[in-house]
Design a protein around this motif. Structure first.
Motif, short mmCIF file in Angstrom:
data_model
loop_
_atom_site.label_atom_id
_atom_site.label_comp_id
_atom_site.label_asym_id
_atom_site.label_seq_id
_atom_site.Cartn_x
_atom_site.Cartn_y
_atom_site.Cartn_z
N ASN A 125 56.81 124.50 80.23
CA ASN A 125 57.37 125.39 79.21
C ASN A 125 58.85 125.63 79.48
OD1 ASN A 125 57.82 127.83 80.86
ND2 ASN A 125 55.59 127.98 80.93
N TRP A 253 56.45 125.11 74.62
CA TRP A 253 55.52 124.65 75.65
C TRP A 253 54.81 123.38 75.23
CZ3 TRP A 253 50.62 124.46 73.70
CH2 TRP A 253 50.26 125.39 72.71
N THR A 293 59.69 124.29 83.28
CA THR A 293 58.86 124.98 84.26
C THR A 293 57.43 124.45 84.20
OG1 THR A 293 60.17 127.00 84.07
CG2 THR A 293 57.97 127.21 85.03
N GLN A 295 53.50 124.27 84.20
CA GLN A 295 52.53 125.29 83.80
C GLN A 295 51.10 124.77 83.98
OE1 GLN A 295 52.57 126.33 79.61
NE2 GLN A 295 51.93 128.42 79.98
N THR A 297 47.18 124.81 84.51
CA THR A 297 46.15 125.81 84.20
C THR A 297 44.78 125.18 84.34
OG1 THR A 297 45.94 125.26 81.84
CG2 THR A 297 47.67 126.84 82.45
#
Length: 325
Positions: A125, A253, A293, A295, A297
């Motif tokens: 993102n 994102w 960045t 991300q 998950t």
């Protein structure tokens, strides 16, 4: 063949079908090259991130990961392509905020992001940065809002297209600041930036890699970034949230998704491999240099995140009466 033999043959045939089908879903990695579809042209932030991640992913699993750029319609063409693609683990999509959580509210699309695509893992993102040309005569976000309120309808903002992340960032700010900037859609970031520098449009919620060279050259003035915290590469630029609009957040994102019918065991394995890559120190450093960045998950976390983003942007689309026209 007697009845007992027929039953036995039937049972053996059914077992063979099971072994050849879903029961083999956890075989990993795929025996054929993997395609990672990107909805934008080569050379942009999405393409650069996808290629960097794909290289490490291929090295880790010992299989070729091929980038397939299917640009067009703000990424919707790529998402439709993958929604109807092979659900056998050989196809992934570097999906993005627009086609996954904005476009379905703005226009008719031929896929359901929550049915025809299966979440795998978050990707990367980055925030936008609100920049203005010097002739506008403002140097802070407060001065920008004051100008927009003093002359309603006279301040406009560029975007990369109707329903894009930059468009919705502007509309969210319209709502939160109580102003009415005029939206000017472009067919991409390059023409939007060109017209901003040429003073044919007042402002632009730009991707940082596009805006920073112009800021450093003194051609544009940065007013605020759209994340909740200041990016490490823009420490001197305040966020919208800290400039009088608490909680304001409008991130770009990208996330990894697969064709909707891909078996869960394969999705789980892809999640593990992608998270491993995104947590790799070398990959993180390389992405950060691009202003991105990581991300990573779980699949469940990505689903919840997408649902939250879908509700947020759907509400803005309805409130601002946004259409694709």
């Amino acid at each position: 063949m007697n009845k007992r033999q027929l039953h036995l043959a039937g049972a053996l045939f059914a077992s063979a079908l099971l072994l050849a089908g879903p029961a083999r879903a956890d075989d990993f990695p795929p025996t054929r090259p993997v395609t990672l579809v990107v909805g934008f042209a080569p050379g942009g932030a999405a393409d650069a991130a996808a290629r960097l991640i794909a290289k490490k992913l291929g090295d880790n699993i010992g299989q070729t990961v091929i980038i397939d750029n299917k640009a067009g319609a703000g990424g919707n063409i790529a998402h439709q392509h993958v929604a109807s693609g092979p659900a056998d683990g050989t196809m992934l999509l570097f999906g993005s905020i627009g086609p996954l959580t904005i476009a379905p509210h703005v226009m008719k699309v031929r896929y359901d992001p929550f049915k025809d695509l299966a979440p795998v893992s978050g990707g990367v993102n980055f925030p936008n940065v609100l920049v203005v040309h010097k002739a506008l005569g403002v140097k802070t976000l407060g001065e920008f809002v004051a100008l927009a309120k003093k002359k309603p309808g006279s301040v406009d903002f560029a975007s990369t297209g109707a329903g894009s992340a930059s468009h919705l960032a502007g509309e969210l700010f319209n709502q939160r600041a109580g102003i009415d900037m005029v939206h000017v859609p472009y067919k991409g970031g390059a023409p939007a930036m060109q017209d901003l520098i040429g003073e044919r449009v007042a402002s632009y919620f730009s991707a940082p890699p596009t805006a920073l060279p112009q800021v450093e050259a003194g051609r544009l003035i940065p007013l605020a970034t759209t994340g909740l915290t200041r990016p490490a590469y823009m420490p001197g630029i305040p966020t919208v949230a800290e400039s009088g609009y608490p909680g304001f957040e409008a991130l770009n994102w990208y996330a990894f998704v697969a064709p909707g019918k891909t078996p869960a065991p394969i999705l789980d394995r892809w999640n593990a491999e992608i998270v491993k890559v995104l947590n790799d120190p070398g990959v993180k450093e390389a992405l950060n240099k691009h202003g991105l960045t990581p991300q990573p998950t779980t699949r469940a976390e990505l689903t919840a995140f997408m649902r939250k983003e879908d509700a947020k942007w759907g509400s803005i689309v309805r409130d601002r009466r946004i259409t694709a026209d």
